[in-house]
Design a protein around this motif. Structure first.
Motif, PDB file in Angstrom:
ATOM      1  N   UNK A 100       0.826  -1.209   0.000  1.00 39.64           N
ATOM      2  CA  UNK A 100       0.000   0.000   0.000  1.00 39.64           C
ATOM      3  C   UNK A 100       0.856   1.251   0.000  1.00 39.64           C
ATOM      4  N   UNK A 101       1.887   1.267   0.862  1.00 46.20           N
ATOM      5  CA  UNK A 101       2.708   2.476   0.974  1.00 46.20           C
ATOM      6  C   UNK A 101       4.004   2.338   0.182  1.00 46.20           C
ATOM      7  N   UNK A 102       3.848   1.858  -1.053  1.00 46.14           N
ATOM      8  CA  UNK A 102       4.981   1.762  -1.973  1.00 46.14           C
ATOM      9  C   UNK A 102       5.700   3.095  -2.028  1.00 46.14           C
ATOM     10  N   UNK A 103       7.059   3.105  -2.085  1.00 46.52           N
ATOM     11  CA  UNK A 103       7.921   1.945  -2.312  1.00 46.52           C
ATOM     12  C   UNK A 103       8.206   1.111  -1.067  1.00 46.52           C
ATOM     13  N   UNK A 104       7.778   1.601   0.088  1.00 43.36           N
ATOM     14  CA  UNK A 104       7.935   0.748   1.265  1.00 43.36           C
ATOM     15  C   UNK A 104       6.963  -0.409   1.158  1.00 43.36           C
ATOM     16  N   UNK A 105       7.352  -1.550   1.679  1.00 39.81           N
ATOM     17  CA  UNK A 105       6.430  -2.667   1.761  1.00 39.81           C
ATOM     18  C   UNK A 105       6.829  -3.520   2.960  1.00 39.81           C
ATOM     19  N   UNK A 106       5.958  -4.404   3.354  1.00 37.92           N
ATOM     20  CA  UNK A 106       6.271  -5.263   4.496  1.00 37.92           C
ATOM     21  C   UNK A 106       5.537  -6.597   4.366  1.00 37.92           C
ATOM     22  N   UNK A 107       6.109  -7.588   4.998  1.00 39.81           N
ATOM     23  CA  UNK A 107       5.567  -8.943   4.962  1.00 39.81           C
ATOM     24  C   UNK A 107       5.086  -9.358   6.345  1.00 39.81           C
ATOM     25  N   UNK A 108       4.141 -10.287   6.361  1.00 41.43           N
ATOM     26  CA  UNK A 108       3.784 -10.933   7.602  1.00 41.43           C
ATOM     27  C   UNK A 108       4.868 -11.930   7.993  1.00 41.43           C
ATOM     28  N   UNK A 109       4.750 -12.459   9.187  1.00 45.25           N
ATOM     29  CA  UNK A 109       5.787 -13.361   9.692  1.00 45.25           C
ATOM     30  C   UNK A 109       5.606 -14.788   9.203  1.00 45.25           C
ATOM     31  N   UNK A 110       4.508 -15.044   8.525  1.00 44.61           N
ATOM     32  CA  UNK A 110       4.282 -16.362   7.934  1.00 44.61           C
ATOM     33  C   UNK A 110       3.365 -17.261   8.742  1.00 44.61           C
ATOM     34  N   UNK A 111       2.647 -18.110   8.047  1.00 45.94           N
ATOM     35  CA  UNK A 111       1.859 -19.191   8.656  1.00 45.94           C
ATOM     36  C   UNK A 111       2.344 -20.503   8.063  1.00 45.94           C
ATOM     37  N   UNK A 112       2.745 -21.408   8.931  1.00 48.93           N
ATOM     38  CA  UNK A 112       3.160 -22.727   8.473  1.00 48.93           C
ATOM     39  C   UNK A 112       1.945 -23.640   8.426  1.00 48.93           C
ATOM     40  N   UNK A 113       1.644 -24.145   7.258  1.00 50.00           N
ATOM     41  CA  UNK A 113       0.529 -25.067   7.077  1.00 50.00           C
ATOM     42  C   UNK A 113       1.094 -26.483   7.083  1.00 50.00           C
ATOM     43  N   UNK A 114       0.720 -27.244   8.098  1.00 54.36           N
ATOM     44  CA  UNK A 114       1.281 -28.580   8.240  1.00 54.36           C
ATOM     45  C   UNK A 114       0.198 -29.649   8.195  1.00 54.36           C
ATOM     46  N   UNK A 115       0.642 -30.847   7.894  1.00 60.05           N
ATOM     47  CA  UNK A 115      -0.290 -31.969   7.795  1.00 60.05           C
ATOM     48  C   UNK A 115      -0.708 -32.434   9.184  1.00 60.05           C
ATOM     49  N   UNK A 116      -2.020 -32.576   9.365  1.00 58.92           N
ATOM     50  CA  UNK A 116      -2.546 -33.062  10.634  1.00 58.92           C
ATOM     51  C   UNK A 116      -2.572 -34.590  10.651  1.00 58.92           C
TER      52      UNK A 116
END
Lengths: 108, 123
Positions: free
Chosen positions: A92-108
């Motif tokens: 949204x605030x290009x050129x700055x950008x940021x990422x989330x820390x991630x979600x690990x999707x694992x097999x149950x």
């Protein structure tokens, strides 16, 4: 700085079921959000941009929704190759950008 | 098919300068339609945008890295480069180069990525 928070950090789902991943922005980012999939030893792969548009070659089982501060990535009929780490990314605030820390999707 | 490939030393000494190059093939880095970026990922952690450059040489970088970042472009070689000075162990990461899908403030997601290169900072 816009902070992106993903939840949960780890999601355990059985093959064949549906997974729902969340991403929250610290302020409104309209629909300027992308989702990426990353498998071990590989670079991130673009799945979704503009919150809900699938990137070229991405199957319809991946869908994105949301706007403002709340976003969701839904993956239906999970198969073994879908288990990976997923990141959201605001531009949204290009050129700055940021990422989330991630979600690990694992097999149950 | 556009491809990006990072290259550079895998080991850098503490306080020295990290230098990486990204070579683009299958497309021109001189296109007015895109920016080109660097993103890094510490082992086991998330992604951090470092900075981006346009074919004209215009650059932007993450303020969190202060003045340690220099990004340059060589259109004759279809390459762009990253220099990160005064490195510490905290700069140990996989460094990716990627294409920013737009040249203005819209649709600035990263649609093509290099495979990444691990840079370890150690004394």
């Amino acid at each position: 700085e816009i902070v992106m928070t993903q939840s949960p950090a780890t999601l355990s789902v059985s093959p064949g079921e549906r997974a729902t991943l969340s991403c929250r922005a610290s302020q409104s980012i309209s629909s300027f959000l992308a989702w990426y999939q990353q498998k071990p030893g590989q670079p991130p792969r673009l799945l979704i941009y503009d919150a809900s548009t699938r990137a070229t070659g991405i199957p319809a089982k991946f869908s994105g929704s949301g706007s403002g501060t709340e976003f969701t990535l839904t993956i239906s009929s999970l198969q073994s190759e879908d288990f990976a780490v997923y990141y959201c990314h605001q531009y949204f605030n290009w050129p700055m950008c940021s990422f989330g820390q991630g979600t690990k999707l694992e097999i149950k | 098919q556009l491809q990006l490939q990072e290259s550079g030393p895998g080991l850098v000494k503490t306080s020295e300068t990290l230098s990486l190059t990204c070579t683009v093939s299958g497309g021109s880095i001189s296109s007015s339609s895109y920016y080109w970026g660097w993103i890094r990922q510490p082992p086991g952690k998330g992604l951090e945008w470092i900075g981006s450059i346009y074919y004209s040489g215009r650059t932007y970088h993450n303020p969190s890295l202060k003045s340690r970042v220099t990004i340059s472009i060589d259109t004759s070689k279809n390459q762009f480069s990253l220099k990160l000075s005064s490195v510490t162990a905290a700069d140990t990461a996989v460094y990716y180069c990627a294409r920013d899908s737009s040249s203005d403030s819209s649709d600035n997601y990263f649609d093509y990525w290099g495979q990444g290169t691990l840079v370890t900072v150690s004394s």
